[in-house]
Design a protein around this motif. Structure first.
Motif, PDB file in Angstrom:
ATOM      1  N   LYS A 241      21.711  41.162  27.122  1.00  0.00           N
ATOM      2  CA  LYS A 241      23.142  41.005  27.387  1.00  0.00           C
ATOM      3  C   LYS A 241      23.944  42.239  26.969  1.00  0.00           C
ATOM      4  CE  LYS A 241      24.111  38.620  22.995  1.00  0.00           C
ATOM      5  NZ  LYS A 241      24.584  37.379  22.361  1.00  0.00           N
ATOM      6  N   VAL A 242      23.529  42.901  25.893  1.00  0.00           N
ATOM      7  CA  VAL A 242      24.248  44.086  25.426  1.00  0.00           C
ATOM      8  C   VAL A 242      24.073  45.238  26.410  1.00  0.00           C
ATOM      9  CG1 VAL A 242      24.485  45.765  23.566  1.00  0.00           C
ATOM     10  CG2 VAL A 242      23.996  43.377  23.018  1.00  0.00           C
ATOM     11  N   GLU A 243      22.815  45.506  26.791  1.00  0.00           N
ATOM     12  CA  GLU A 243      22.540  46.620  27.703  1.00  0.00           C
ATOM     13  C   GLU A 243      23.183  46.396  29.064  1.00  0.00           C
ATOM     14  OE1 GLU A 243      21.415  50.298  28.626  1.00  0.00           O
ATOM     15  OE2 GLU A 243      21.121  49.363  26.662  1.00  0.00           O
ATOM     16  N   PHE A 244      23.161  45.150  29.551  1.00  0.00           N
ATOM     17  CA  PHE A 244      23.759  44.864  30.851  1.00  0.00           C
ATOM     18  C   PHE A 244      25.285  44.996  30.808  1.00  0.00           C
ATOM     19  CE2 PHE A 244      19.985  42.019  32.210  1.00  0.00           C
ATOM     20  CZ  PHE A 244      19.276  43.161  32.550  1.00  0.00           C
ATOM     21  N   THR A 245      25.885  44.620  29.692  1.00  0.00           N
ATOM     22  CA  THR A 245      27.334  44.803  29.548  1.00  0.00           C
ATOM     23  C   THR A 245      27.680  46.286  29.565  1.00  0.00           C
ATOM     24  OG1 THR A 245      27.475  42.768  28.240  1.00  0.00           O
ATOM     25  CG2 THR A 245      29.339  44.282  28.122  1.00  0.00           C
TER      26      THR A 245
END
Length: 1030
Positions: A241-245
């Motif tokens: 979720k962090v990398e995709f954000t």
């Protein structure tokens, strides 16, 4: 992972390795390098043994090996062959070392160098051990051959590899069929829906063409025109979720940097960026993964990740491609879900797709016979788009009917599983492509492959034997053409990924050679692995890697911090055979690779600008060096100068250095500049009147990226400047020129025509090449900038110009005639009072999109052309900290032609009293006026048909809004520190000024009163109260 129904074949071929080792040993013997070494006979015997093994393996590798015992025999043979390769590589290393010593004026006789190294380093015993191992391998090979011939198991007939020819010239982006599905998807995208974004789910088995359908619609101009922002994320089962954000923010924000930002901070920023924007987000290849307790992993993370999208404008859409019906059901909590099922292609479309890939419109003598066979092949492929492409491209350019019949009669086509079909196509690849493809299993599903870096890894491992420049890239292109690697197009950008099924295939055929290490996976049976990649989740297992003594490749994936530098150094000490080391994690210092004598490829990130020379001085095999900085590249400052170790000059194998944009390279050390390629910035500082540093650039014509030259006040004449020969460096796309202490020179030489003449001649001599795209001139001390190359049509490709701190300038150069100029920044020129007609020359800025006028302390007027054709594409104008600037002068002091302008930012301009010149701006979306304390009136806005955001801050004399009110299109009005009477009327919701706001019921009005923000009118806009950071 999808398993192949039959047992895995040998997969990783070793015959090319044997051939290469035999060739090298033969060369050493021919040049008498082994004379007087005591091992000459041993090496001749080794060469003969390898020849015998090669004959056997060339036969065995054409067959599938089903018996685990025979697979073990193959592994033993490979181990012995790789040991032989290592010892020969060590011989080469010692020869390179001797050559390096010779460059240091040491007395060296190369012919005697190897025998001396063999005696000194006890290589004789190693040679004997390798010879014994090859003897045992030969026995194993004979046993394997007897067993294989006896059983004759799965005896596949291969096409002759010698007849292979590249098909890389063939490309086809055409999508066959899917007209109904495409129309349905387009209708759903354009459907008017209130509330949360609609989720459109494309569902189908692997290889059906889900991604192709989404990609075709994503790149449709009608779609890009309908949505404000388009984003594409390849998800697979590696949900982060962090990398995709971060990826989403990079897509929608210029110069985005997330260093040190928490997930919560990133989410809030994404929410602000998406507020009031109609967005299209594609989530490609989504999987819901179960853990051991049958619960769905990441379910909560999905909810958190999608939360900011709730602030997007009504009509926003999310397109999901997946193989799981469950995904469509589970995403229903977020919004309405519209499924689009995707089945196999119909017969007509299947045949059209096959013809496109197999024949490419070419006429063949036996075309009718081939078409008849082809239709039977297509029938067996059952509408699977990926399988049809792969088989069609395999047959392309092969008119032999017998080859077509062999594929038709292949049993794998009769199976229901697509993996058998793909595996058969892999077996028919030329052997040099087989290893290159299998190596790609080191990258997780959805990973964007970088062609240059991947090819360099192949070369470092000996998979590519370069005969001419570009051979390695042709291998990559061939895998793309054959659909083993696919191209994802997002607007003008292209990305390379492996289809999930191809990734599964690569993992199957590379078992025992390659492994991708993730958290929770067993380290058992990985001791024989030669190529390993590690994801961030596998970091806790890193210390165990030191036991993998056979490793030749070690890749650390993802951009994150490495826990401890000594942790990786401790691993490297024990990895003596490593050839490729790629660390995409940020290090505190340069890794200690001094003991990695086989190393050919090194890539790492760090923020340290200095190298320890002793770490590199022993890397005589190193051919490729990538140096990358920070988690996200940022603009180069004045002090990010990378000092490469002097030992690099003596590294004869080094042919490629790639420096991150975030570094500039100080070339005053006489490093071999011809090796600096790609994005690296080259930094030259002229230190004294001799200007010898410019001579370093004279013969270096193949440097790429940016050249920055500073200290130009020390260049005594144009003859010295000519030595740089900038015009011949056709790969340089950015040029930065800087003079220091220009203000003091101007003061002391105010009437010095001699100084102006000298500086003009120097600037004239620093003529850039005609392909230059970006130019920055800083600190130029003359009173005019008029080199012939800037005012002519020479710089036809120039897209960006920056002029800064040129304190002697009295007028600007004629930049209006630069046809491709898109960005212009004029800043810190303290003596310039007026921008006059000379600014336009013979042009009207036909392509300019962004114009910034910043910190011009003496600027009072800007003469704007009356020609309505001027600035036709300008969409962003920023005027900042120009305290004496009164406004425009010209016909009515208006902007008569700015029909594309969408953003105006005016800040800290104390001289501005009125903005009445801003009118008829029908495309303007954002108007921000700040720190203009003498502003009395705003422009009339009845023609501001597109205005969505109006920001007024620190304009303390502004008493009223436009007489005719605010435009009906306005969605957000922010006011802070205007005249207290105006604020009072709006805050108390009475009198004439409040009526102007209330008349726009859809507008959200926020006012800063006291010590906090207050919403005095809600409007229709979702999202936070204050979204302006301009």
């Amino acid at each position: 992972m999808v398993e192949i129904t039959a047992a895995t074949s040998i997969g990783w071929v070793v015959s090319p390795v044997i051939k290469m080792v035999i060739t090298k040993i033969g060369t050493f013997i021919e040049k008498k390098y082994f004379k007087n070494s005591g091992i000459e006979n041993d090496m001749k015997k080794m060469k003969m043994t390898l020849g015998d093994i090669q004959l056997i393996m060339a036969t065995v590798e054409k067959q599938r090996i089903l018996d685990p015992n025979k697979v073990q025999l193959v592994r033993e043979i490979k181990d012995a062959v790789y040991d032989a390769e290592d010892i020969v590589d060590e011989f080469e290393y010692n020869l390179l070392k001797e050559k390096s010593d010779k460059q240091q004026n040491k007395v060296i006789h190369i012919a005697a160098a190897l025998p001396r190294a063999i005696r000194k380093k006890n290589l004789k015993e190693k040679v004997k051990e390798v010879g014994k191992g090859l003897g045992r391998a030969k026995e194993s090979a004979n046993t394997l051959l007897q067993l294989t011939n006896t059983e004759n198991s799965y005896n596949l007939q291969y096409p002759k590899q010698d007849n292979w020819s590249s098909t890389s010239s063939f490309t086809s982006d055409e999508i066959i069929g899917r007209e109904n599905e495409c129309k349905l998807l387009m209708d759903l995208l354009f459907e008017k829906v209130e509330g949360l974004p609609t989720i459109i789910v494309i569902i189908g088995h692997g290889g059906m063409g889900k991604t192709s359908l989404a990609q075709m619609v994503f790149n449709d101009p009608r779609v890009s025109g309908h949505f404000d922002k388009l984003m594409w994320l390849f998800v697979s089962d590696n949900f982060d979720k962090v990398e995709f954000t971060k990826q989403m923010l990079k897509d929608i924000c210029e110069n985005f940097s997330s260093t040190g930002a928490s997930f919560n901070t990133l989410q809030k920023k994404l929410e602000r960026e998406l507020a009031s924007k109609k967005i299209l987000l594609v989530l490609d290849d989504v999987w819901y993964v179960k853990d051991d307790s049958k619960k769905y992993i990441y379910e909560k993370s999905w909810s958190e990740f999608l939360a900011p999208l709730k602030s997007a404008k009504a009509g926003s859409k999310i397109v999901v491609t997946t193989q799981q019906n469950l995904v469509a059901c589970t995403l229903g909590y977020f919004g309405s879900v519209k499924p689009i099922p995707l089945d196999g292609l119909n017969d007509a479309d299947s045949w059209s797709l096959f013809k496109l890939n197999a024949f490419d419109g070419k006429s063949l003598d036996n075309l009718k016979e081939l078409e008849a066979i082809g239709k039977e092949i297509v029938e067996k492929l059952k509408g699977l788009a990926l399988a049809i492409k792969v088989v069609g491209r395999e047959l392309r350019g092969k008119p032999d009917i017998e080859q077509w019949k062999k594929i038709l009669n292949d049993n794998s086509l009769d199976n229901d599983g697509i993996m058998e079909i793909l595996h058969r196509s892999y077996e028919h690849l030329p052997e040099h492509l087989q290893r290159c493809f299998a190596y790609c299993s080191l990258f997780p599903k959805g990973y964007y492959l970088k062609p240059d870096r991947l090819v360099h890894m192949w070369i470092a491992n000996g998979f590519v034997h370069l005969q001419k420049e570009g051979d390695g890239k042709s291998y990559f292109d061939e895998l793309v053409v054959r659909s083993f690697i696919q191209v994802i197009k997002q607007g003008k950008k292209e990305y390379y990924v492996m289809h999930d099924l191809m990734n599964d295939l690569a993992c199957n055929v590379s078992k025992g050679e390659c492994s991708l290490l993730k958290n929770g996976e067993s380290m058992k049976n990985l001791g024989s692995i030669r190529h390993l990649s590690v994801t961030p989740s596998g970091i806790n297992l890193i210390k165990d890697i030191s036991g993998f003594h056979k490793l030749r490749t070690l890749i650390f994936l993802s951009r994150t911090w490495f826990p401890e530098n000594n942790c990786i150094d401790g691993v490297l000490i024990k990895l003596k055979r490593i050839r490729v080391l790629d660390i995409d994690w940020l290090l505190d210092s340069v890794p200690n690779v001094s003991g990695c004598k086989h190393l050919r490829y090194l890539c790492f990130r760090n923020n340290n600008y200095k190298f320890a020379s002793n770490s590199f001085s022993k890397l005589h095999h190193l051919a490729v060096l990538y140096i990358r900085k920070n988690l996200f590249d940022v603009e180069v400052g004045d002090y990010n100068h990378l000092k490469l170790p002097k030992s690099i000059y003596r590294m004869s194998s080094l042919v490629f250095i790639h420096i991150s944009k975030s570094f500039t390279v100080d070339v005053c050390q006489r490093v071999k500049l011809q090796r600096l390629l790609r994005e690296g910035s080259v930094y030259v500082r002229v230190k004294n009147k001799e200007a010898l540093e410019l001579n370093l650039l004279h013969d270096v014509d193949n440097i790429k990226g940016c050249v920055e030259i500073v200290g130009l006040e020390n260049v005594p004449s144009k003859e010295n400047a000519i030595q740089a020969q900038l015009s011949s460096k056709k790969y340089v796309t950015e040029l930065r020129l800087r003079w220091f202490n220009s203000s003091s020179k101007v003061k002391s030489n105010k009437n010095s025509a001699q100084l102006d003449s000298k500086e003009h001649e120097v600037l004239e001599a620093l003529e850039p090449n005609r392909y230059t795209e970006r130019l920055k001139i800083r600190g130029y001390p003359g009173d005019v900038i008029r080199p012939s190359w800037l005012e002519s049509n020479l710089l036809s490709q120039i897209k960006s110009v920056e002029l800064e701190e040129c304190n002697g300038l009295k007028m600007l150069p004629a930049l209006g005639q630069l046809l491709q100029l898109k960005e212009l920044r004029i800043a810190h020129m303290n003596t310039m009072r007026r921008i006059g007609n000379e600014f336009y020359g013979n042009g009207l800025f036909p392509s300019l999109k962004e114009l910034q006028i910043v910190m011009m302390k003496s600027l009072e007027e800007w003469s704007f052309p009356s020609d309505t054709r001027s600035f036709p594409k300008l969409y962003k104008l920023r005027i900042f900290n120009c305290p004496r600037f009164v406004g425009l002068e010209g016909e009515g002091a208006r902007f008569p032609s700015l029909r594309s302008l969408t953003k105006i930012h005016i800040s800290d301009c104390k001289g501005i009293i009125t903005l009445e010149g801003l009118n008829e701006l029908v495309t303007l979306k954002i108007l921000s006026v700040r720190l203009c304390p003498n502003l009395l009136s705003l422009p009339e806005m009845e023609l501001f048909y597109s205005l969505e955001k109006l920001v007024i801050r620190n304009c303390t004399k502004l008493r009223s809004l436009p007489k005719k009110g605010l435009p009906v299109s306005l969605q957000q009005f922010i006011i802070m520190d205007a005249h207290h009477k105006l604020e009072a009327q709006i805050h108390k919701k009475n009198c004439r000024e409040w009526d102007k706001v209330a008349a726009i019921s859809g507008c959200r009005c926020s006012i800063y009163s006291g010590s906090d923000w207050h919403v005095v009118q809600e409007g229709h806009t979702r999202g936070p109260i204050y979204t302006w950071h301009g």
